[in-house]
Motif scaffolding. Structure first.
Motif, PDB file in Angstrom:
ATOM      1  N   ALA A   1       0.826  -1.217   0.000  1.00  0.00           N
ATOM      2  CA  ALA A   1       0.000   0.000   0.000  1.00  0.00           C
ATOM      3  C   ALA A   1       0.853   1.256   0.000  1.00  0.00           C
ATOM      4  O   ALA A   1       0.575   2.205  -0.715  1.00  0.00           O
ATOM      5  N   SER A   2       1.913   1.256   0.834  1.00  0.00           N
ATOM      6  CA  SER A   2       2.762   2.446   0.911  1.00  0.00           C
ATOM      7  C   SER A   2       3.421   2.720  -0.428  1.00  0.00           C
ATOM      8  O   SER A   2       3.503   3.850  -0.887  1.00  0.00           O
ATOM      9  N   GLY A   3       3.890   1.638  -1.073  1.00  0.00           N
ATOM     10  CA  GLY A   3       4.514   1.800  -2.374  1.00  0.00           C
ATOM     11  C   GLY A   3       3.515   2.245  -3.414  1.00  0.00           C
ATOM     12  O   GLY A   3       3.823   3.051  -4.287  1.00  0.00           O
ATOM     13  N   SER A   4       2.293   1.759  -3.317  1.00  0.00           N
ATOM     14  CA  SER A   4       1.260   2.145  -4.265  1.00  0.00           C
ATOM     15  C   SER A   4       0.923   3.622  -4.139  1.00  0.00           C
ATOM     16  O   SER A   4       0.770   4.336  -5.134  1.00  0.00           O
TER      17      SER A   4
ATOM     18  N   VAL B   1      -7.819  12.416   7.240  1.00  0.00           N
ATOM     19  CA  VAL B   1      -7.378  12.194   5.875  1.00  0.00           C
ATOM     20  C   VAL B   1      -5.875  11.910   5.832  1.00  0.00           C
ATOM     21  O   VAL B   1      -5.087  12.452   6.615  1.00  0.00           O
ATOM     22  N   GLN B   2      -5.458  10.984   4.926  1.00  0.00           N
ATOM     23  CA  GLN B   2      -4.059  10.602   4.774  1.00  0.00           C
ATOM     24  C   GLN B   2      -3.631  10.794   3.312  1.00  0.00           C
ATOM     25  O   GLN B   2      -4.466  10.946   2.416  1.00  0.00           O
ATOM     26  N   VAL B   3      -2.304  10.706   3.121  1.00  0.00           N
ATOM     27  CA  VAL B   3      -1.738  10.863   1.777  1.00  0.00           C
ATOM     28  C   VAL B   3      -2.296   9.773   0.868  1.00  0.00           C
ATOM     29  O   VAL B   3      -2.326   8.588   1.242  1.00  0.00           O
ATOM     30  N   GLY B   4      -2.807  10.156  -0.285  1.00  0.00           N
ATOM     31  CA  GLY B   4      -3.355   9.221  -1.244  1.00  0.00           C
ATOM     32  C   GLY B   4      -4.863   9.125  -1.215  1.00  0.00           C
ATOM     33  O   GLY B   4      -5.466   8.494  -2.104  1.00  0.00           O
ATOM     34  N   ASP B   5      -5.525   9.735  -0.205  1.00  0.00           N
ATOM     35  CA  ASP B   5      -6.981   9.721  -0.148  1.00  0.00           C
ATOM     36  C   ASP B   5      -7.543  10.649  -1.239  1.00  0.00           C
ATOM     37  O   ASP B   5      -6.962  11.702  -1.549  1.00  0.00           O
ATOM     38  N   ILE B   6      -8.716  10.232  -1.764  1.00  0.00           N
ATOM     39  CA  ILE B   6      -9.371  11.057  -2.786  1.00  0.00           C
ATOM     40  C   ILE B   6     -10.293  12.055  -2.083  1.00  0.00           C
ATOM     41  O   ILE B   6     -11.141  11.663  -1.258  1.00  0.00           O
ATOM     42  N   LEU B   7     -10.145  13.329  -2.395  1.00  0.00           N
ATOM     43  CA  LEU B   7     -11.004  14.377  -1.858  1.00  0.00           C
ATOM     44  C   LEU B   7     -12.056  14.725  -2.899  1.00  0.00           C
ATOM     45  O   LEU B   7     -11.782  14.705  -4.102  1.00  0.00           O
ATOM     46  N   TYR B   8     -13.251  15.062  -2.429  1.00  0.00           N
ATOM     47  CA  TYR B   8     -14.282  15.497  -3.366  1.00  0.00           C
ATOM     48  C   TYR B   8     -15.021  16.721  -2.813  1.00  0.00           C
ATOM     49  O   TYR B   8     -15.063  16.942  -1.598  1.00  0.00           O
ATOM     50  N   TRP B   9     -15.562  17.497  -3.748  1.00  0.00           N
ATOM     51  CA  TRP B   9     -16.314  18.697  -3.400  1.00  0.00           C
ATOM     52  C   TRP B   9     -17.746  18.528  -3.922  1.00  0.00           C
ATOM     53  O   TRP B   9     -17.960  18.103  -5.067  1.00  0.00           O
TER      54      TRP B   9
ATOM     55  N   GLN C   1      -2.345  22.855  -4.177  1.00  0.00           N
ATOM     56  CA  GLN C   1      -3.018  23.939  -3.465  1.00  0.00           C
ATOM     57  C   GLN C   1      -3.179  23.593  -1.995  1.00  0.00           C
ATOM     58  O   GLN C   1      -3.092  22.421  -1.592  1.00  0.00           O
ATOM     59  N   ASP C   2      -3.417  24.616  -1.180  1.00  0.00           N
ATOM     60  CA  ASP C   2      -3.658  24.423   0.244  1.00  0.00           C
ATOM     61  C   ASP C   2      -5.123  24.064   0.472  1.00  0.00           C
ATOM     62  O   ASP C   2      -6.036  24.754  -0.028  1.00  0.00           O
ATOM     63  N   LEU C   3      -5.339  23.033   1.246  1.00  0.00           N
ATOM     64  CA  LEU C   3      -6.706  22.587   1.525  1.00  0.00           C
ATOM     65  C   LEU C   3      -7.482  23.637   2.321  1.00  0.00           C
ATOM     66  O   LEU C   3      -8.710  23.736   2.202  1.00  0.00           O
ATOM     67  N   SER C   4      -6.761  24.430   3.111  1.00  0.00           N
ATOM     68  CA  SER C   4      -7.433  25.452   3.915  1.00  0.00           C
ATOM     69  C   SER C   4      -8.067  26.541   3.044  1.00  0.00           C
ATOM     70  O   SER C   4      -9.032  27.175   3.451  1.00  0.00           O
ATOM     71  N   GLY C   5      -7.510  26.726   1.858  1.00  0.00           N
ATOM     72  CA  GLY C   5      -8.066  27.753   0.977  1.00  0.00           C
ATOM     73  C   GLY C   5      -9.328  27.299   0.262  1.00  0.00           C
ATOM     74  O   GLY C   5     -10.122  28.124  -0.212  1.00  0.00           O
ATOM     75  N   TYR C   6      -9.546  25.999   0.164  1.00  0.00           N
ATOM     76  CA  TYR C   6     -10.712  25.474  -0.546  1.00  0.00           C
ATOM     77  C   TYR C   6     -11.066  24.133   0.092  1.00  0.00           C
ATOM     78  O   TYR C   6     -10.818  23.066  -0.470  1.00  0.00           O
ATOM     79  N   PRO C   7     -11.644  24.138   1.302  1.00  0.00           N
ATOM     80  CA  PRO C   7     -11.918  22.895   2.051  1.00  0.00           C
ATOM     81  C   PRO C   7     -12.811  21.934   1.261  1.00  0.00           C
ATOM     82  O   PRO C   7     -13.770  22.336   0.615  1.00  0.00           O
ATOM     83  N   ALA C   8     -12.454  20.661   1.330  1.00  0.00           N
ATOM     84  CA  ALA C   8     -13.224  19.622   0.637  1.00  0.00           C
ATOM     85  C   ALA C   8     -14.506  19.284   1.389  1.00  0.00           C
ATOM     86  O   ALA C   8     -14.642  19.589   2.602  1.00  0.00           O
ATOM     87  N   SER C   9     -15.398  18.653   0.684  1.00  0.00           N
ATOM     88  CA  SER C   9     -16.675  18.239   1.319  1.00  0.00           C
ATOM     89  C   SER C   9     -16.545  16.874   1.980  1.00  0.00           C
ATOM     90  O   SER C   9     -17.219  16.580   2.978  1.00  0.00           O
ATOM     91  N   GLY C  10     -15.655  16.013   1.407  1.00  0.00           N
ATOM     92  CA  GLY C  10     -15.489  14.672   1.972  1.00  0.00           C
ATOM     93  C   GLY C  10     -14.277  13.992   1.354  1.00  0.00           C
ATOM     94  O   GLY C  10     -13.575  14.561   0.510  1.00  0.00           O
ATOM     95  N   ALA C  11     -13.977  12.774   1.838  1.00  0.00           N
ATOM     96  CA  ALA C  11     -12.822  12.010   1.355  1.00  0.00           C
ATOM     97  C   ALA C  11     -13.145  10.524   1.350  1.00  0.00           C
ATOM     98  O   ALA C  11     -13.918  10.023   2.183  1.00  0.00           O
ATOM     99  N   VAL C  12     -12.507   9.807   0.421  1.00  0.00           N
ATOM    100  CA  VAL C  12     -12.626   8.341   0.356  1.00  0.00           C
ATOM    101  C   VAL C  12     -11.224   7.760   0.173  1.00  0.00           C
ATOM    102  O   VAL C  12     -10.339   8.411  -0.386  1.00  0.00           O
ATOM    103  N   ARG C  13     -11.045   6.531   0.673  1.00  0.00           N
ATOM    104  CA  ARG C  13      -9.743   5.850   0.573  1.00  0.00           C
ATOM    105  C   ARG C  13      -9.922   4.590  -0.228  1.00  0.00           C
ATOM    106  O   ARG C  13     -10.750   3.733   0.109  1.00  0.00           O
ATOM    107  N   VAL C  14      -9.088   4.486  -1.308  1.00  0.00           N
ATOM    108  CA  VAL C  14      -9.177   3.313  -2.174  1.00  0.00           C
ATOM    109  C   VAL C  14      -7.916   2.464  -2.105  1.00  0.00           C
ATOM    110  O   VAL C  14      -7.879   1.378  -2.708  1.00  0.00           O
ATOM    111  N   LEU C  15      -6.898   2.917  -1.413  1.00  0.00           N
ATOM    112  CA  LEU C  15      -5.661   2.150  -1.212  1.00  0.00           C
ATOM    113  C   LEU C  15      -5.414   1.960   0.276  1.00  0.00           C
ATOM    114  O   LEU C  15      -5.586   2.889   1.064  1.00  0.00           O
TER     115      LEU C  15
END
Length: 279
Positions: A161-164, A226-234, A265-279
């Motif tokens: 997973a880390s390598g992916s 949220v962690q590195v590699g998570d998908i953010l959506y608005w 970009q900085d997440l603080s400037g445009y906060p996401a609505s949610g996140a999903v993890r696929v890895l």
């Protein structure tokens, strides 16, 4: 009647010598002396009368300037001509000096502009080379990632997973600077969902093509976790209008819009609505 006697004057004993005789005065000499005497008396009389007149009335004297001779006039004319010529020469020299100063100033200005243009051209050339090198580097990274993904797919073995995740992030960062074009799917232009789909495809994860469907994949993750590699959506889950990938340190990477292209970009400037993890 007896005639009167005329006395006889005895002659000097030197009278018979010619040089010892007294010269006889001629009538003209006598007359001249008489005239001179009369003239002197007349002069004295006139002087006396003039003195009396001077005593009675003041005398105004008039001084007459000497008349210039032809030579002096010529010299004055030559001097005036020489003065005029010298003045003309001075004026001409002043005009030449002013023109030279203006020309030097203009040349200095032109030189400064030429240097400025040369520097701008040099910077543009350096930027062009840097862009070309960056493009070449991205192409190399894409080739490496594609080869790695192909090898994993052929062996049927999934990378850790880390390598992916690192592979996904490396692919995304290699696209920074690419254009945003709605409906584009690479390799040099993307929209938000096609970029996310291509990134995860590098590690064998097939995602739907559009943002709404991608927001429904994997596991829902709270934004605080949220962690590195998570998908953010608005937008709403299942109706998202934009997606990106979290890359750590409060930042995300996405194909933002036509004016920005692919950016970080900085997440603080445009906060996401949610996140999903696929890895």
């Amino acid at each position: 009647m007896e005639e009167p006697l005329i006395p006889v004057v005895p002659m000097s004993h030197t009278a018979h010598i010619r040089s010892h005789r007294k010269p006889r005065r001629s009538a003209s000499t006598i007359a001249m002396r008489a005239g001179v005497a009369g003239g002197v008396l007349s002069t004295l009389a006139v002087a006396g009368a003039s003195g009396a007149a001077n005593a009675a009335e003041p005398v105004t004297q008039t001084l007459e300037l000497p008349t210039l001779t032809g030579d002096v006039s010529a010299q004055v004319a030559q001097s005036a001509a020489a003065t005029q010529l010298a003045a003309a020469n001075y004026e001409l020299q002043a005009e030449r000096d002013a023109a030279a100063a203006a020309a030097a100033k203009e040349a200095k200005k032109d030189l400064a502009e030429a240097k400025k243009k040369a520097e701008a051209k040099k910077k543009a050339e350096e930027a062009r080379k840097a862009a070309a090198e960056a493009a070449a580097s991205r192409s190399s990274e894409r080739s490496t990632l594609s080869a790695s993904a192909s090898a994993s797919a052929s062996t049927g073995v999934s990378a850790p997973a880390s390598g992916s995740v690192s592979t996904v992030i490396a692919f995304l960062k290699a696209q920074v600077g690419d254009a945003y074009v709605m409906g584009a799917t690479g390799p040099n232009a993307w929209d938000c969902s096609s970029l996310v789909q291509a990134a995860f495809k590098q590690v064998g994860v097939d995602l739907p093509r559009v943002s709404q469907d991608q927001s429904m994949q994997g596991t829902d993750i709270p934004l605080s976790s949220v962690q590195v590699g998570d998908i953010l959506y608005w937008g709403g889950k299942g109706s998202a209008y934009h997606v990106g990938v979290y890359i750590g340190n409060g930042q995300y990477l996405d194909a933002a819009n036509p004016s920005k292209g692919v950016v970080i970009q900085d997440l603080s400037g445009y906060p996401a609505s949610g996140a999903v993890r696929v890895l």
